[in-house]
Structures are given as structure tokens and as C-alpha cells.
Design an enzyme around this catalytic site. Sequence first.
Site, PDB file in Angstrom:
ATOM      1  N   LYS A  25      10.439 -11.901  -4.891  1.00 34.76           N
ATOM      2  CA  LYS A  25       9.375 -11.955  -5.917  1.00 34.76           C
ATOM      3  C   LYS A  25       9.179 -10.558  -6.510  1.00 34.76           C
ATOM      4  CE  LYS A  25       4.881 -11.706  -4.621  1.00 34.76           C
ATOM      5  NZ  LYS A  25       4.060 -10.675  -5.302  1.00 34.76           N
ATOM      6  N   ASN A  26       9.077  -9.542  -5.646  1.00 31.23           N
ATOM      7  CA  ASN A  26       8.705  -8.211  -6.125  1.00 31.23           C
ATOM      8  C   ASN A  26       9.850  -7.431  -6.759  1.00 31.23           C
ATOM      9  OD1 ASN A  26       6.160  -8.841  -5.388  1.00 31.23           O
ATOM     10  ND2 ASN A  26       6.125  -7.593  -3.531  1.00 31.23           N
ATOM     11  N   ARG A  95      -2.004  -9.835 -11.894  1.00 37.24           N
ATOM     12  CA  ARG A  95      -2.242  -8.444 -12.251  1.00 37.24           C
ATOM     13  C   ARG A  95      -0.939  -7.655 -12.357  1.00 37.24           C
ATOM     14  NH1 ARG A  95      -4.173  -4.201 -10.577  1.00 37.24           N
ATOM     15  NH2 ARG A  95      -2.218  -3.178 -10.018  1.00 37.24           N
ATOM     16  N   CYS A 119      -8.163  -7.444  -7.287  1.00 39.50           N
ATOM     17  CA  CYS A 119      -7.861  -8.752  -6.699  1.00 39.50           C
ATOM     18  C   CYS A 119      -8.385  -8.740  -5.261  1.00 39.50           C
ATOM     19  CB  CYS A 119      -6.378  -9.027  -6.762  1.00 39.50           C
ATOM     20  SG  CYS A 119      -5.487  -7.925  -5.703  1.00 39.50           S
ATOM     21  N   ARG A 124      -7.247  -1.902  -7.055  1.00 36.14           N
ATOM     22  CA  ARG A 124      -5.913  -1.832  -7.685  1.00 36.14           C
ATOM     23  C   ARG A 124      -5.989  -1.256  -9.096  1.00 36.14           C
ATOM     24  NH1 ARG A 124      -2.505  -6.922  -5.977  1.00 36.14           N
ATOM     25  NH2 ARG A 124      -0.787  -5.451  -6.217  1.00 36.14           N
ATOM     26  N   PRO A 125      -6.444  -0.038  -9.225  1.00 35.88           N
ATOM     27  CA  PRO A 125      -6.491   0.616 -10.541  1.00 35.88           C
ATOM     28  C   PRO A 125      -5.086   0.851 -11.109  1.00 35.88           C
ATOM     29  CG  PRO A 125      -6.923   2.182  -8.800  1.00 35.88           C
ATOM     30  CD  PRO A 125      -6.853   0.831  -8.143  1.00 35.88           C
ATOM     31  N   ILE A 126      -5.025   1.256 -12.379  1.00 36.71           N
ATOM     32  CA  ILE A 126      -3.712   1.561 -12.979  1.00 36.71           C
ATOM     33  C   ILE A 126      -3.703   2.979 -13.551  1.00 36.71           C
ATOM     34  CG2 ILE A 126      -3.118  -0.850 -13.475  1.00 36.71           C
ATOM     35  CD1 ILE A 126      -3.928  -0.286 -16.413  1.00 36.71           C
ATOM     36  N   ASP A 127      -4.557   3.857 -13.019  1.00 39.89           N
ATOM     37  CA  ASP A 127      -4.638   5.236 -13.522  1.00 39.89           C
ATOM     38  C   ASP A 127      -3.292   5.959 -13.447  1.00 39.89           C
ATOM     39  OD1 ASP A 127      -5.313   4.871 -10.711  1.00 39.89           O
ATOM     40  OD2 ASP A 127      -5.425   7.046 -10.628  1.00 39.89           O
ATOM     41  N   LEU A 128      -2.505   5.689 -12.409  1.00 40.05           N
ATOM     42  CA  LEU A 128      -1.209   6.384 -12.264  1.00 40.05           C
ATOM     43  C   LEU A 128      -0.218   5.895 -13.323  1.00 40.05           C
ATOM     44  CD1 LEU A 128      -0.905   6.305  -8.361  1.00 40.05           C
ATOM     45  CD2 LEU A 128      -1.781   8.161  -9.805  1.00 40.05           C
ATOM     46  N   ASP A 307       2.624  -5.395   2.966  1.00 38.28           N
ATOM     47  CA  ASP A 307       2.697  -6.845   2.740  1.00 38.28           C
ATOM     48  C   ASP A 307       2.969  -7.621   4.022  1.00 38.28           C
ATOM     49  OD1 ASP A 307       4.231  -6.679  -0.574  1.00 38.28           O
ATOM     50  OD2 ASP A 307       2.207  -6.289   0.169  1.00 38.28           O
ATOM     51  N   ILE A 329      -2.648   1.442   2.858  1.00 36.82           N
ATOM     52  CA  ILE A 329      -2.283   1.318   1.440  1.00 36.82           C
ATOM     53  C   ILE A 329      -3.398   0.708   0.614  1.00 36.82           C
ATOM     54  CG2 ILE A 329      -0.586   0.389  -0.193  1.00 36.82           C
ATOM     55  CD1 ILE A 329       0.630   2.434   1.757  1.00 36.82           C
ATOM     56  N   ARG A 399       2.058 -18.644  -4.694  1.00 37.32           N
ATOM     57  CA  ARG A 399       2.347 -17.564  -5.663  1.00 37.32           C
ATOM     58  C   ARG A 399       3.618 -16.823  -5.257  1.00 37.32           C
ATOM     59  NH1 ARG A 399      -2.617 -14.051  -7.702  1.00 37.32           N
ATOM     60  NH2 ARG A 399      -0.800 -13.176  -8.744  1.00 37.32           N
TER      61      ARG A 399
HETATM   62  C1  EPZ Z   1       3.384  -3.667  -5.350  1.00 36.01           C
HETATM   63  O1  EPZ Z   1       2.060  -3.708  -5.856  1.00 36.01           O
HETATM   64  C2  EPZ Z   1       3.652  -5.062  -4.808  1.00 36.01           C
HETATM   65  N1  EPZ Z   1       3.561  -6.052  -5.890  1.00 36.01           N
HETATM   66  C3  EPZ Z   1       2.623  -5.398  -3.723  1.00 36.01           C
HETATM   67  O2  EPZ Z   1       2.941  -6.686  -3.199  1.00 36.01           O
HETATM   68  C4  EPZ Z   1       2.735  -4.366  -2.610  1.00 36.01           C
HETATM   69  O3  EPZ Z   1       1.727  -4.614  -1.652  1.00 36.01           O
HETATM   70  C5  EPZ Z   1       2.545  -2.950  -3.198  1.00 36.01           C
HETATM   71  O4  EPZ Z   1       3.498  -2.726  -4.267  1.00 36.01           O
HETATM   72  C6  EPZ Z   1       2.720  -1.868  -2.149  1.00 36.01           C
HETATM   73  O5  EPZ Z   1       3.997  -1.964  -1.575  1.00 36.01           O
HETATM   74  C7  EPZ Z   1       4.625  -6.205  -6.713  1.00 36.01           C
HETATM   75  O6  EPZ Z   1       5.636  -5.528  -6.585  1.00 36.01           O
HETATM   76  C8  EPZ Z   1       4.490  -7.248  -7.781  1.00 36.01           C
HETATM   77  P1  EPZ Z   1       1.028   0.138  -5.633  1.00 36.01           P
HETATM   78  P2  EPZ Z   1       1.504  -2.458  -6.728  1.00 36.01           P
HETATM   79  O7  EPZ Z   1       0.866   0.558  -7.042  1.00 36.01           O
HETATM   80  O8  EPZ Z   1       2.579  -1.880  -7.545  1.00 36.01           O
HETATM   81  C9  EPZ Z   1      -3.116   2.418  -5.541  1.00 36.01           C
HETATM   82  C10 EPZ Z   1       2.532  -8.886  -2.522  1.00 36.01           C
HETATM   83  O9  EPZ Z   1       1.850  -9.329  -1.605  1.00 36.01           O
HETATM   84  N2  EPZ Z   1      -2.885   2.678  -6.975  1.00 36.01           N
HETATM   85  O10 EPZ Z   1       2.151   0.717  -4.832  1.00 36.01           O
HETATM   86  O11 EPZ Z   1       0.262  -2.913  -7.392  1.00 36.01           O
HETATM   87  C11 EPZ Z   1      -3.400   0.959  -5.268  1.00 36.01           C
HETATM   88  O12 EPZ Z   1      -4.778   0.675  -5.477  1.00 36.01           O
HETATM   89  C12 EPZ Z   1       1.995  -7.753  -3.370  1.00 36.01           C
HETATM   90  O13 EPZ Z   1       3.692  -9.282  -2.826  1.00 36.01           O
HETATM   91  C13 EPZ Z   1      -3.748   3.533  -7.660  1.00 36.01           C
HETATM   92  O14 EPZ Z   1      -4.697   4.071  -7.086  1.00 36.01           O
HETATM   93  O15 EPZ Z   1       1.125  -1.450  -5.550  1.00 36.01           O
HETATM   94  C14 EPZ Z   1      -3.001   0.786  -3.825  1.00 36.01           C
HETATM   95  O16 EPZ Z   1      -4.078   1.211  -3.003  1.00 36.01           O
HETATM   96  C15 EPZ Z   1       0.582  -7.363  -2.980  1.00 36.01           C
HETATM   97  N3  EPZ Z   1      -3.539   3.769  -8.982  1.00 36.01           N
HETATM   98  C16 EPZ Z   1      -1.833   1.759  -3.676  1.00 36.01           C
HETATM   99  O17 EPZ Z   1      -1.911   2.665  -4.793  1.00 36.01           O
HETATM  100  C17 EPZ Z   1      -2.494   3.184  -9.654  1.00 36.01           C
HETATM  101  O18 EPZ Z   1      -2.343   3.447 -10.867  1.00 36.01           O
HETATM  102  C18 EPZ Z   1      -0.467   1.076  -3.695  1.00 36.01           C
HETATM  103  O19 EPZ Z   1      -0.371   0.370  -4.889  1.00 36.01           O
HETATM  104  C19 EPZ Z   1      -1.633   2.319  -8.948  1.00 36.01           C
HETATM  105  C20 EPZ Z   1      -1.847   2.078  -7.612  1.00 36.01           C
END
Ligand code: EPZ
Length: 420
Positions: A25-26, A95, A119, A124-128, A307, A329, A399
Site C-alpha cells: 500500500k505505502n 490524508r 487522523c 500529522r501536520p505537513i509543515d515539512l 506500523d 513516531i 483500507r
Molecule cells: C507514512 O506516513 C506511512 N503512510 C505511514 O503508514 C507510516 O506510519 C509513516 O509513514 C511512518 O513510517 C504512507 O506511506 C501512505 P511521516 P507519513 O511523515 O508520511 C510527523 C499505515 O498504517 N510529521 O513519516 O504521514 C508526523 O506527525 C500508515 O500504513 C511532521 O511533524 O508519516 C509523525 O509524527 C500510518 N510534519 C512523524 O513525522 C510533517 O510535515 C512521521 O510522519 C510530516 C510529518
Amino acid sequence: MKTCGSYIIRGGKKLEGEAVVSGSKNASLPILAASILNNGITKLYNVPNIHDTKVMIEILRNLGCKVKRVRDKIVIDARSVNKQEIPEELMRKMRSSVILAGALIGRMNSATFSCPGGCDIGARPIDLHLKAFENLGIKICENTGYIHCTCDTIVGEKIHLDFPSVGATENAMLVAVLAKGTTIISNAAMEPEIIDLQNFLNKMGAKVTGAGTNEIVIQGVEKLKDTGYQIMPDRIEAGTLLCAVATTGGNLKLKKVIPDHLTPVIEKLKECGCKIETTKDTLILQAPKKLNSVDIKTMPYPGFPTDMQAILVGMLCTAKGTSIVVENIFENRYKYTNELNRIGAKIMVEGRTAIIKGVRKLGNGTVEATDLRGGAALVVASLRSNGKTKVTNIEYILRGYENLDEKLNALGANITKEVG
Ligand code: EPZ
């Protein structure tokens, strides 16, 4: 997500046999989004037929792509992409559709999307993501919950991620593929899904190196070409099937798996007392009658994957002794433990730490899935308990898992699906 599907699980049986792992999926979601970068036709194989990939395909069609699925092959014709706005109702459905922003900006130099709400596992912000876009010269303005990204030309630049975010790494890669000049992403995520994305992009004619390390270099190219690509196996589905069988003291031969993607999970299962043998694309597990407890800390790859946290906890509810889990995480990824405690588990959560006292067996009753992996944890835990457990809100599970009930029933489980 209020929904009406349920699994009725009659546990207590040892699971044994063989299972084939579906496509990831990912890896599928960013690669489906990346297909927009090619003003042509892309063929993807081994894409799992699950809710999240269906939503991604719905969004691609909404943006003007022609998409058709023939069994596990998806053909995307992105020549007629005519929109750069992702509809809010579709953003809310998933998201991780924020990954389309990078693809749209890479193709059209602009994208408009609503802030992807948090969620069930955290804000899960997107600031980065946005900081990476700004590094590449993209102008961002936010109003009334919408984010507008525009730029004249995308110029390659150095990007440092404060945290190795998977999504932000992927979005930065997609924006940089057709940029002028070279982009360097430092402190990049190193997950296997990032390597799969790099391999796909390079097959389309991009010039990306370094995926799997913490520094990724993207040399911008003029255009991309039509290609076909086989998605990697889903390491989290593989881990889920392993834990489901280990919970029942059974044995499993997993096929079409990449054991190297599962090293931290394999090590923990061995600590629990499982015997594990691997080849390049198979993994054989033999579980003891009763598992040992273990301690786990989730970390970015190659650390223990977040995960798999809930799923391991579901398995450890009936292990010998006490296990301690730290979730580093996401800030809110223990909601499912309240549901496990309702059927007899003994789990105490303090902030990012969960303490799991093994019990002899779990009772039965009704529990509610609160998110994708938390839902899978309820299924895994229920397989050990004698009697009947009803898991509601299974749309969360659908999902991310293709026919999880059918795969487990083929190993001897007794799971029936109830709609309504
Ligand atoms: C991906 O989510 C995966 N989803 C998640 O899998 C997985 O848990 C996660 O990576 C970590 O490995 C997909 O690939 C579709 P992150 P993503 O950005 O990209 C913080 C599942 O169950 N963060 O690595 O959203 C965030 O809040 C899903 O299959 C910021 O602060 O994860 C989190 O605490 C769930 N600012 C941490 O970083 C940002 O701009 C890791 O998030 C982005 C993230």
C-alpha cells in the site's frame, strides 16, 4: 470513519500453511501519484485492490487521468490531466493524498489542496512538506483551510528535513524530478517504499540516487517516458500475517516477501521464541506454544516500524511476562489498547509507553477498530482467544489489507465478515 462492517472471529485454533503477500500500500500510493509526472501512459503491476488505492485512483480520475484496472494491473493515461486542485472531500477520505501535491506541482507548477486533517494516530501536520516546497522556490499561501502552491519554474536546491518524514521525502522527490538543476534532500527517510519510488521514477527516465540512505540526489530532467513497473511486496501485511500465526503457536510459509524489509520485526519474533528461516523471497516461521514477552521502541527505518507497533502489542497480550513498548513516531497511536483491555488484555498506557502484562487468554466480546493498524491488532489478538470476538468498523482494516480474512481463513482461522 463511522462504518458498519464487522468481522466475527472464533479464535483458539493454531494457524498453519502458506500465504502470498500482496503489493505494498505505502509504495503504491506515492507511485500512483508519481504517474502524473509522465505526460503519457504508465502501467503498474501488483497494486493491492484496497480502499486507499481505490481512493487514489478516484482522485487521479478527478484530475483528468484515464485509469483502468485489469486484475492486478493498473493503466494510467495522464495525458489529459486538466486540473490542479484536489477536491476537499477526497483529501478527507485519505490524508496521504497530500502526496499528489508534489506530483501536481512537478507536472503543472501549481497545486491546490485542503489541509489534510489529522487522523486517529495523531495531528500529522505537513509543515515539512511545505518547507521542502518553499526550498524549491514554490510560493505557498493558505486561506480558509486551502493551500495554494504556485511557481514559475522549479529550481533544484538543498533541502534538509528536520525529521526523516516519509511523506515529505516522497513529495520533495516528486517536485524535483522535472526541476531545473539538482536537488539534494538530507535527513531523508530511508524506508523501502522510498527505494521503490526511486526505482519507478528512474524507470520513467528520472535521475534519482541515494534512496535507502539519508541523502537523496535528484538531477532534474526535461521529460519522462511511458513505462511499466512492479510494486514491491507489503512488508507490514507480511508482518501482520507473521504475528497472526505466531499468536496461535502455528507455522507459516510466506511467499513473495522481501525478508530484508522485515529485519527488526524478524528479530523481535525470534526474541519471542519463534524459529525463522528466510530465502530471497520466502520466510518460514515456526512459533512456540507460548510466546516470550519483548520490549520494543519504534524508530524511523531501519528501526522497528511504527506500523507494526499495534500488531505486536496484539500478539503480546497473551505472551509470558510483561512487555514494554515505546512509540516514538506518532503521538497518539495507542487508542486500540482500550479495546484490547475490554476483552481481557492488561495494557497500561503512560504517554508514549505501553506496558503489556501477558494474560493466559483473552475473553470474547465486541471491540471497535479505531484505525488501520489498531484494527489489525484486534484481529491478531482475537485469534488466540477461545470463543467469539466481534471486531466492528472493519472499513479501517480494509483500507490497508487485501482480503485479510480470506488469507487467515486459508490458514485455518474462522473469520466471517458481516455487513451492517
Ligand atoms: C507514512 O506516513 C506511512 N503512510 C505511514 O503508514 C507510516 O506510519 C509513516 O509513514 C511512518 O513510517 C504512507 O506511506 C501512505 P511521516 P507519513 O511523515 O508520511 C510527523 C499505515 O498504517 N510529521 O513519516 O504521514 C508526523 O506527525 C500508515 O500504513 C511532521 O511533524 O508519516 C509523525 O509524527 C500510518 N510534519 C512523524 O513525522 C510533517 O510535515 C512521521 O510522519 C510530516 C510529518
